[in-house]
Design an enzyme around this catalytic site. Structure first.
Site, PDB file in Angstrom:
ATOM      1  N   GLN A  23     -11.707 -13.304  51.319  1.00  0.00           N
ATOM      2  CA  GLN A  23     -10.604 -14.122  50.800  1.00  0.00           C
ATOM      3  C   GLN A  23     -10.551 -14.087  49.279  1.00  0.00           C
ATOM      4  O   GLN A  23      -9.463 -14.076  48.690  1.00  0.00           O
ATOM      5  CB  GLN A  23     -10.728 -15.563  51.291  1.00  0.00           C
ATOM      6  CG  GLN A  23     -10.200 -15.761  52.704  1.00  0.00           C
ATOM      7  CD  GLN A  23     -10.072 -17.223  53.074  1.00  0.00           C
ATOM      8  OE1 GLN A  23     -10.776 -18.076  52.524  1.00  0.00           O
ATOM      9  NE2 GLN A  23      -9.184 -17.516  53.991  1.00  0.00           N
ATOM     10  N   ASN A  64       2.415  -7.356  53.364  1.00  0.00           N
ATOM     11  CA  ASN A  64       1.439  -8.115  54.138  1.00  0.00           C
ATOM     12  C   ASN A  64       0.049  -7.796  53.600  1.00  0.00           C
ATOM     13  O   ASN A  64      -0.181  -6.737  53.017  1.00  0.00           O
ATOM     14  CB  ASN A  64       1.512  -7.731  55.621  1.00  0.00           C
ATOM     15  CG  ASN A  64       0.578  -8.587  56.470  1.00  0.00           C
ATOM     16  OD1 ASN A  64       0.508  -9.801  56.289  1.00  0.00           O
ATOM     17  ND2 ASN A  64      -0.143  -7.967  57.385  1.00  0.00           N
ATOM     18  N   HIS A  77      -4.084  -7.796  54.848  1.00  0.00           N
ATOM     19  CA  HIS A  77      -4.886  -7.808  56.070  1.00  0.00           C
ATOM     20  C   HIS A  77      -6.369  -7.725  55.705  1.00  0.00           C
ATOM     21  O   HIS A  77      -6.744  -6.920  54.832  1.00  0.00           O
ATOM     22  CB  HIS A  77      -4.488  -6.617  56.960  1.00  0.00           C
ATOM     23  CG  HIS A  77      -5.191  -6.615  58.278  1.00  0.00           C
ATOM     24  ND1 HIS A  77      -4.861  -7.486  59.298  1.00  0.00           N
ATOM     25  CD2 HIS A  77      -6.217  -5.859  58.743  1.00  0.00           C
ATOM     26  CE1 HIS A  77      -5.649  -7.257  60.330  1.00  0.00           C
ATOM     27  NE2 HIS A  77      -6.483  -6.280  60.027  1.00  0.00           N
TER      28      HIS A  77
END
Length: 203
Positions: free
Chosen positions: A169, A105, A107
């Protein structure tokens, strides 16, 4: 058996697109799953000629039932590794255990700071001087698995949530593919909560 990656994505899918565009990771993505029928991630998958599946939470009476169908789907597609890219559902222990050390994942904070939703806003509201990104293994506890990579950026005095999010991002798109390549090439070792990466495979 060659690696076959499933990407789980609930939202726009910008991280998914960065992975699809990567010359190494993109060839390994075999399946994209979303829990939203209108997720642009599904369209991105179709554009890349990758199988896309909408797995409807509304057709399941419990999270466990949803997880079982997800696991059946992953196994039926011979998925070897799972990548979460904006997936907003908590995965239960059955799925986590099936892909332990093979599920990542990303984050948008420097964990353990600001876990959960709205991490970028929380960082701005707190007034931190440094923000960043964490790639970690998925465990049963949200945003808690051993950390593989982290990278930081300064928070500018003029930053609002959206400006900081955009810069975060850019980081995500760069370091996620690095971590995923390392996982697919078996260059990651875990010692308790400490993770090392053999850099020989190319950064």
């Amino acid at each position: 058996m060659d690696a076959r990656v499933a990407v789980l994505a609930s939202g726009v899918g910008s991280n998914l697109q960065a992975l699809l565009d990567d010359v190494v990771v993109g060839r390994k993505v075999a399946l994209v799953v979303s829990d939203h029928s209108d997720s642009p991630a599904l369209e991105r998958a179709r554009d890349a000629r990758v199988k896309d599946v909408f797995l409807d939470p509304g057709k399941h009476e419990s999270r466990d039932e949803y997880d079982r169908e997800l696991l059946e789907l992953l196994r039926g597609e011979d998925v070897t590794h799972v990548v979460l890219a904006g997936w907003m559902r908590i995965l239960g222990p059955e799925v986590v255990e099936a892909y332990r050390w093979r599920m990542l994942n990303i984050h948008p904070s420097l964990l353990p700071a600001f876990p959960g939703d709205n991490a970028v806003k929380a960082a701005i509201d707190y007034g931190v001087k440094v923000a960043g990104v964490t790639v970690h293994f998925v465990e049963e506890q949200v945003d808690h698995g051993p950390i593989i990579l982290q990278e930081s950026i300064p928070v500018l005095r003029t930053d609002d949530e959206w400006e900081l999010r955009a810069r975060i991002q850019e980081l995500e798109h760069r370091i996620y593919r690095v971590a995923i390549r390392a996982m697919l090439e078996d260059r990651i070792e875990v010692f308790g909560r400490y993770v090392t990466i053999d850099e020989a495979g190319g950064w």
